[in-house]
Design a protein around this motif. Structure first.
Motif, PDB file in Angstrom:
ATOM      1  N   VAL A  93      16.651  -6.667 -23.283  1.00 40.16           N
ATOM      2  CA  VAL A  93      17.255  -5.751 -23.923  1.00 40.16           C
ATOM      3  C   VAL A  93      17.555  -6.331 -25.441  1.00 40.16           C
ATOM      4  O   VAL A  93      18.150  -7.293 -25.493  1.00 40.16           O
ATOM      5  CB  VAL A  93      18.426  -5.201 -23.279  1.00 40.16           C
ATOM      6  N   GLY A  94      17.231  -5.529 -26.158  1.00 41.33           N
ATOM      7  CA  GLY A  94      17.911  -5.975 -27.756  1.00 41.33           C
ATOM      8  C   GLY A  94      18.528  -4.869 -28.425  1.00 41.33           C
ATOM      9  O   GLY A  94      18.654  -3.789 -27.825  1.00 41.33           O
ATOM     10  N   VAL A  95      19.157  -5.183 -29.605  1.00 42.01           N
ATOM     11  CA  VAL A  95      19.813  -4.391 -30.313  1.00 42.01           C
ATOM     12  C   VAL A  95      19.246  -4.253 -31.501  1.00 42.01           C
ATOM     13  O   VAL A  95      18.854  -5.157 -32.289  1.00 42.01           O
ATOM     14  CB  VAL A  95      21.399  -4.716 -30.565  1.00 42.01           C
ATOM     15  N   LYS A  96      18.872  -2.835 -32.181  1.00 42.77           N
ATOM     16  CA  LYS A  96      18.304  -2.668 -33.284  1.00 42.77           C
ATOM     17  C   LYS A  96      19.120  -1.981 -34.301  1.00 42.77           C
ATOM     18  O   LYS A  96      19.936  -1.148 -33.866  1.00 42.77           O
ATOM     19  CB  LYS A  96      17.030  -1.644 -33.046  1.00 42.77           C
ATOM     20  N   GLY A  97      18.755  -2.109 -35.574  1.00 41.62           N
ATOM     21  CA  GLY A  97      19.605  -1.183 -36.669  1.00 41.62           C
ATOM     22  C   GLY A  97      20.639  -1.735 -37.154  1.00 41.62           C
ATOM     23  O   GLY A  97      21.484  -1.019 -37.780  1.00 41.62           O
ATOM     24  N   SER A  98      21.210  -3.101 -36.799  1.00 42.20           N
ATOM     25  CA  SER A  98      22.417  -3.490 -37.166  1.00 42.20           C
ATOM     26  C   SER A  98      23.419  -2.784 -37.156  1.00 42.20           C
ATOM     27  O   SER A  98      24.016  -2.318 -38.295  1.00 42.20           O
ATOM     28  CB  SER A  98      22.253  -3.849 -38.548  1.00 42.20           C
ATOM     29  N   PRO A  99      24.088  -2.338 -35.939  1.00 39.83           N
ATOM     30  CA  PRO A  99      25.057  -1.439 -35.790  1.00 39.83           C
ATOM     31  C   PRO A  99      26.364  -1.943 -36.572  1.00 39.83           C
ATOM     32  O   PRO A  99      26.611  -3.029 -36.710  1.00 39.83           O
ATOM     33  CB  PRO A  99      25.385  -1.223 -34.174  1.00 39.83           C
ATOM     34  N   ALA A 100      27.080  -0.948 -37.254  1.00 43.61           N
ATOM     35  CA  ALA A 100      28.006  -1.422 -37.777  1.00 43.61           C
ATOM     36  C   ALA A 100      29.045  -2.283 -37.095  1.00 43.61           C
ATOM     37  O   ALA A 100      29.536  -1.823 -35.739  1.00 43.61           O
ATOM     38  CB  ALA A 100      28.796   0.034 -38.373  1.00 43.61           C
ATOM     39  N   GLY A 101      29.578  -3.333 -37.496  1.00 40.97           N
ATOM     40  CA  GLY A 101      30.672  -4.268 -36.705  1.00 40.97           C
ATOM     41  C   GLY A 101      29.904  -4.940 -35.786  1.00 40.97           C
ATOM     42  O   GLY A 101      30.233  -5.669 -35.144  1.00 40.97           O
TER      43      GLY A 101
END
Length: 228
Positions: A93-101
């Motif tokens: 599982v990854g995080v994409k889009g550089s969420p704010a904060g």
């Protein structure tokens, strides 16, 4: 002489095959092979669970291949019920889009496993004596997520815990058997499964975060089958 007899035997089997392959009411078919779950995820932005603040970005899931199993029972010569099973799938599982904060995290958030048992009704439209036996299917899927864990790199940046809600959804498939003998077959199938879940994790100084994910994978399987 031996070569002539061998050629004649092979030709006889080939000619007889289309007339000896009927699926019949009461048949039990067991298939096994390689199965790939390829998520086509569509996600909401990452949200703060306490106040609903949308931080943007989203989640990603990679593909995985495992041992797939099918168990089918023919209710009539053309209609059957089928259960799809498999060894547990593992996904990063990854995080994409550089969420704010959340730009402290770059890439992998953690790992999950899941099992997607699927019960379907299948329909074989062609003459039951054809060696090539395409079919269509539709049914219901239950996806159970388990063994969720955050990566060491995510934990070092303040993330703690990872969980996903289990999912109920519809499933659709197209497939085909090709009978090698009156018992043994080659099988190929493609499925679309509707899997919707919500993922949760905690981040220091922010609180619990959540993201809605339409996983909606394409599922591919190729293997061998045997009819009892």
């Amino acid at each position: 002489m031996r070569k002539t007899l061998f050629t004649a035997s092979v030709l006889a089997v080939a000619l007889a095959a289309p007339f000896a392959q009927a699926h019949q009411a009461g048949d039990v078919i067991v298939r096994a092979g390689a199965i790939t779950v390829d998520p086509r995820e569509d996600t909401s932005g990452v949200k703060v669970d306490a106040n609903g603040a949308n931080l943007g970005g989203g989640a990603t899931l990679d593909s995985d291949t495992q041992l797939g199993l099918n168990f089918a029972y023919m209710l009539t010569d053309k209609i059957g019920i089928e259960l799809l099973a498999a060894t547990p799938f593992s996904h990063s599982v990854g995080v994409k889009g550089s969420p704010a904060g959340l730009d402290v995290l770059n890439g992998k958030l953690g790992d999950i496993k899941h099992l997607p048992p699927t019960l379907s009704v299948v329909y074989y439209p062609l003459d039951s004596k054809s060696a090539f036996k395409p079919y269509l299917g539709a049914g219901i899927n239950y996806t159970w997520f388990f063994d969720e864990s955050t990566s060491s790199s995510a934990e070092a940046k303040g993330f703690d815990g990872l969980s996903l809600d289990n999912s109920w959804g519809l499933a659709f498939q197209v497939g085909a058997d090709y009978m090698l003998t009156d018992k043994l077959m080659i099988n190929a199938q493609v499925r679309y499964i509707d899997i919707d879940t919500t993922g949760y994790t905690n981040l220091d100084d922010v609180g619990r975060l959540k993201v809605d994910v339409d996983v909606d994978p394409m599922v591919y399987m190729v293997g061998l089958g045997y009819k009892f």
